[in-house]
Design a protein around this motif. Sequence first.
Motif, PDB file in Angstrom:
ATOM      1  N   MET A   4      53.330  20.150  52.653  1.00 22.10           N
ATOM      2  CA  MET A   4      53.040  20.973  51.476  1.00 22.10           C
ATOM      3  C   MET A   4      51.846  20.363  50.773  1.00 22.10           C
ATOM      4  O   MET A   4      51.774  19.147  50.591  1.00 22.10           O
ATOM      5  N   ASP A   5      50.895  21.216  50.373  1.00 20.93           N
ATOM      6  CA  ASP A   5      49.750  20.723  49.611  1.00 20.93           C
ATOM      7  C   ASP A   5      49.310  21.758  48.595  1.00 20.93           C
ATOM      8  O   ASP A   5      49.755  22.902  48.627  1.00 20.93           O
ATOM      9  N   CYS A   6      48.436  21.336  47.689  1.00 23.15           N
ATOM     10  CA  CYS A   6      47.943  22.223  46.638  1.00 23.15           C
ATOM     11  C   CYS A   6      46.533  22.736  46.936  1.00 23.15           C
ATOM     12  O   CYS A   6      45.828  23.190  46.049  1.00 23.15           O
ATOM     13  N   GLY A   7      46.134  22.685  48.208  1.00 18.38           N
ATOM     14  CA  GLY A   7      44.847  23.225  48.618  1.00 18.38           C
ATOM     15  C   GLY A   7      44.906  24.746  48.673  1.00 18.38           C
ATOM     16  O   GLY A   7      45.803  25.369  48.093  1.00 18.38           O
ATOM     17  N   GLY A   9      48.886  25.004  50.746  1.00 17.52           N
ATOM     18  CA  GLY A   9      49.077  25.026  52.185  1.00 17.52           C
ATOM     19  C   GLY A   9      50.466  24.601  52.590  1.00 17.52           C
ATOM     20  O   GLY A   9      51.059  23.712  51.976  1.00 17.52           O
ATOM     21  N   VAL A  10      50.968  25.263  53.642  1.00 17.21           N
ATOM     22  CA  VAL A  10      52.289  24.952  54.174  1.00 17.21           C
ATOM     23  C   VAL A  10      52.171  24.861  55.689  1.00 17.21           C
ATOM     24  O   VAL A  10      51.830  25.843  56.347  1.00 17.21           O
ATOM     25  N   GLY A  11      52.441  23.678  56.227  1.00 16.12           N
ATOM     26  CA  GLY A  11      52.426  23.472  57.666  1.00 16.12           C
ATOM     27  C   GLY A  11      53.823  23.192  58.170  1.00 16.12           C
ATOM     28  O   GLY A  11      54.514  22.333  57.628  1.00 16.12           O
ATOM     29  N   ARG A  12      54.219  23.930  59.203  1.00 19.03           N
ATOM     30  CA  ARG A  12      55.544  23.740  59.813  1.00 19.03           C
ATOM     31  C   ARG A  12      55.373  22.934  61.098  1.00 19.03           C
ATOM     32  O   ARG A  12      54.673  23.364  62.004  1.00 19.03           O
ATOM     33  N   ASP A  57      54.534  15.304  53.166  1.00 22.44           N
ATOM     34  CA  ASP A  57      55.282  15.714  54.354  1.00 22.44           C
ATOM     35  C   ASP A  57      56.750  15.431  54.063  1.00 22.44           C
ATOM     36  O   ASP A  57      57.110  14.294  53.710  1.00 22.44           O
ATOM     37  N   LEU A  58      57.581  16.466  54.207  1.00 20.25           N
ATOM     38  CA  LEU A  58      58.960  16.411  53.731  1.00 20.25           C
ATOM     39  C   LEU A  58      59.941  16.962  54.750  1.00 20.25           C
ATOM     40  O   LEU A  58      59.579  17.783  55.598  1.00 20.25           O
ATOM     41  N   ARG A  59      61.190  16.551  54.597  1.00 15.09           N
ATOM     42  CA  ARG A  59      62.259  16.985  55.497  1.00 15.09           C
ATOM     43  C   ARG A  59      63.557  17.074  54.706  1.00 15.09           C
ATOM     44  O   ARG A  59      63.762  16.346  53.744  1.00 15.09           O
ATOM     45  N   LEU A  60      64.439  17.956  55.144  1.00 11.63           N
ATOM     46  CA  LEU A  60      65.813  18.046  54.649  1.00 11.63           C
ATOM     47  C   LEU A  60      66.731  18.110  55.861  1.00 11.63           C
ATOM     48  O   LEU A  60      66.450  18.851  56.809  1.00 11.63           O
TER      49      LEU A  60
END
Length: 192
Positions: free
Chosen positions: A182-185, A170-173, A148-151
């Motif tokens: 972000m994941d590699c699923g 996968g990308v969840g907003r 889980d990331l932020r800028l």
Amino acid sequence: MTMKQTSSSTSFSRRALLGAFAATALVSAPTYSKAAGLLRGSGDIRRIKMYSARTGEKIDMIYWVEGDYIKDAVQEVNHFMRDWRTGDVKNMDLRTIDIMAASLNLLDVNEPFMLLSGYRSPKTNAMLRSRSSGVAKNSLHLKGQAADLRLSSRSVSQIGRAAASCAAGGVGRYSGSNFVHMDCGPVRTWGG
């Protein structure tokens, strides 16, 4: 020369190469169709930049050079992405690190990602589930396959579009909480 000596000299030349890259290389922002295939070919490097407000740690790491992951660098990334609540470390799935690095490059920023959550121990995941219905019982964080990331300089929508363009997981907003998962699923998107 023994195998051990060969391995050691290979490690030394990689360290020297890393030093040269760190001092002189500029990482371009190529177009990625799949994060796992980013930066192939001669002279390629992969770099990840993050900081953790929780631990105060920062990382700016070249972790892959010309087709090879650098073991010591990957171990540092694994330690950085540990469960900060328990101190547990897990080998992160390299595909997730690649997705993160590709996304950051596509965003064309000098700012590092703020890591909110990388690996989560079962204990931490259970605690978070007890507080929120948005935490999955079998979260990919438990497997070291998600972050889980932020800028501060980019919106959740911008970060999410960059990650989704990698078409690699996968990308969840999570606009309300100001972060992107972000994941590699499996390739999928959710949130707004």
